[in-house]
Design a protein around this motif. Structure first.
Motif, PDB file in Angstrom:
ATOM      1  N   LYS A 132       0.800  -1.221   0.000  1.00 38.78           N
ATOM      2  CA  LYS A 132       0.000   0.000   0.000  1.00 38.78           C
ATOM      3  C   LYS A 132       0.836   1.276   0.000  1.00 38.78           C
ATOM      4  N   ALA A 133       2.067   1.203   0.463  1.00 41.27           N
ATOM      5  CA  ALA A 133       2.910   2.399   0.558  1.00 41.27           C
ATOM      6  C   ALA A 133       3.219   2.953  -0.828  1.00 41.27           C
ATOM      7  N   THR A 134       3.138   4.272  -0.974  1.00 43.31           N
ATOM      8  CA  THR A 134       3.399   4.912  -2.256  1.00 43.31           C
ATOM      9  C   THR A 134       4.410   6.041  -2.084  1.00 43.31           C
ATOM     10  N   VAL A 135       4.919   6.529  -3.195  1.00 41.21           N
ATOM     11  CA  VAL A 135       5.832   7.666  -3.166  1.00 41.21           C
ATOM     12  C   VAL A 135       5.109   8.905  -2.641  1.00 41.21           C
ATOM     13  N   VAL A 136       3.825   9.018  -2.944  1.00 45.08           N
ATOM     14  CA  VAL A 136       3.033  10.146  -2.435  1.00 45.08           C
ATOM     15  C   VAL A 136       2.994  10.105  -0.904  1.00 45.08           C
ATOM     16  N   ASP A 137       2.859   8.918  -0.327  1.00 42.04           N
ATOM     17  CA  ASP A 137       2.869   8.776   1.134  1.00 42.04           C
ATOM     18  C   ASP A 137       4.191   9.257   1.719  1.00 42.04           C
ATOM     19  N   VAL A 138       5.277   8.903   1.046  1.00 44.57           N
ATOM     20  CA  VAL A 138       6.605   9.320   1.507  1.00 44.57           C
ATOM     21  C   VAL A 138       6.724  10.839   1.424  1.00 44.57           C
ATOM     22  N   ALA A 139       6.274  11.398   0.312  1.00 45.68           N
ATOM     23  CA  ALA A 139       6.348  12.850   0.130  1.00 45.68           C
ATOM     24  C   ALA A 139       5.513  13.575   1.180  1.00 45.68           C
ATOM     25  N   GLN A 140       4.328  13.060   1.476  1.00 51.87           N
ATOM     26  CA  GLN A 140       3.482  13.685   2.486  1.00 51.87           C
ATOM     27  C   GLN A 140       4.134  13.623   3.868  1.00 51.87           C
ATOM     28  N   ALA A 141       4.796  12.510   4.170  1.00 56.27           N
ATOM     29  CA  ALA A 141       5.473  12.382   5.454  1.00 56.27           C
ATOM     30  C   ALA A 141       6.598  13.405   5.589  1.00 56.27           C
ATOM     31  N   LEU A 142       7.173  13.785   4.459  1.00 60.94           N
ATOM     32  CA  LEU A 142       8.267  14.757   4.460  1.00 60.94           C
ATOM     33  C   LEU A 142       7.776  16.192   4.300  1.00 60.94           C
ATOM     34  N   GLY A 143       6.526  16.339   3.921  1.00 61.10           N
ATOM     35  CA  GLY A 143       5.988  17.674   3.693  1.00 61.10           C
ATOM     36  C   GLY A 143       6.455  18.291   2.398  1.00 61.10           C
ATOM     37  N   VAL A 144       6.687  17.451   1.374  1.00 65.81           N
ATOM     38  CA  VAL A 144       7.140  17.944   0.075  1.00 65.81           C
ATOM     39  C   VAL A 144       6.266  17.328  -1.006  1.00 65.81           C
ATOM     40  N   SER A 145       6.456  17.764  -2.239  1.00 66.03           N
ATOM     41  CA  SER A 145       5.730  17.171  -3.355  1.00 66.03           C
ATOM     42  C   SER A 145       6.388  15.864  -3.755  1.00 66.03           C
ATOM     43  N   HIS A 146       5.617  14.968  -4.381  1.00 68.37           N
ATOM     44  CA  HIS A 146       6.212  13.701  -4.812  1.00 68.37           C
ATOM     45  C   HIS A 146       7.258  13.925  -5.900  1.00 68.37           C
ATOM     46  N   GLY A 147       7.143  15.046  -6.624  1.00 65.95           N
ATOM     47  CA  GLY A 147       8.168  15.364  -7.622  1.00 65.95           C
ATOM     48  C   GLY A 147       9.530  15.595  -6.980  1.00 65.95           C
ATOM     49  N   SER A 148       9.523  16.125  -5.748  1.00 64.68           N
ATOM     50  CA  SER A 148      10.785  16.344  -5.040  1.00 64.68           C
ATOM     51  C   SER A 148      11.470  15.018  -4.722  1.00 64.68           C
ATOM     52  N   VAL A 149      10.672  14.027  -4.394  1.00 62.65           N
ATOM     53  CA  VAL A 149      11.224  12.697  -4.112  1.00 62.65           C
ATOM     54  C   VAL A 149      11.801  12.095  -5.392  1.00 62.65           C
TER      55      VAL A 149
END
Length: 202
Positions: free
Chosen positions: A26-43
């Motif tokens: 279930k984990a997504t790059v969007v989830d990671v980006a949200q946890a960091l407070g950045v856009s998924h494009g930054s990841v």
């Protein structure tokens, strides 16, 4: 978080946390980006794809698990004791991971299934550590002459019963510690140089 302070290390730490919370399915790059407070494009500027990020998380975990084993391989402990300590540490680490935190281990197992190359490289590095201990034992006279890489593979396979996660259902059986010790005793006896035959009296 400001994108200017976003680093691969911060992303990997967040990704590990997200994977643990949501699981690899279930984990997504969007989830990671949200946890960091950045856009998924930054990841994605640091990791080209979701697969690349997940593989990097796996490689980081494998590298941490290798550190204690590498320290043993590099130590100045006599080679027979060093080899025993290496396998004992490997076995305990696997038990801690598989039996101590099965959910987290299941997450990394799922990542491992996606990154065969990383796992193959990890096994190769472990066998190189064993080979280095064997070579040291040959140089010190503690081990007989042998082919260290080939012997390392054989030792790794011979002990798989005690460290291969696929056999973890056997690890809590009575007598496991005794069986492991007996196997190491047998293997180390087989590595010892042949005794010098006594001289015949004239």
């Amino acid at each position: 978080m400001n994108d200017s302070v976003l680093t691969p290390e911060r992303i990997l730490a967040a990704a590990e946390d997200v994977l643990r919370r949501y699981g690899p399915g279930k984990a997504t790059v969007v989830d990671v980006a949200q946890a960091l407070g950045v856009s998924h494009g930054s990841v994605y500027r640091h990791f080209a794809s979701k697969a690349a990020l997940r593989e990097a998380v796996l490689r980081g975990w494998l590298a941490r698990s290798m550190a204690p084993l590498q320290a043993i391989a590099n130590s100045r402990t006599p080679p027979p004791a060093r080899l025993r300590q290496w396998f004992t540490t490997l076995r305990q680490a696997k038990r801690d991971n598989v039996l101590g935190d099965p959910e987290l281990f299941a997450t990394y197992s799922a990542l491992a299934a996606e990154a065969g190359d990383a796992i193959a490289e990890h096994k190769e590095r472990m066998q190189q550590q064993i080979a280095s201990i064997l070579a040291a034992g040959m140089a010190s006279g503690d081990f007989r002459e042998l082919d260290p890489p080939a012997a390392a593979r054989a030792l790794f396979d011979a002990t798989a019963r005690f460290h291969y996660p696929g056999l973890s259902h056997l690890w809590n059986q009575p007598g496991e510690d005794v069986a492991f010790t007996r196997l190491l005793d047998l293997l180390l006896a087989g590595l010892a140089p042949a005794p010098t035959p006594p001289r015949r009296r004239k």
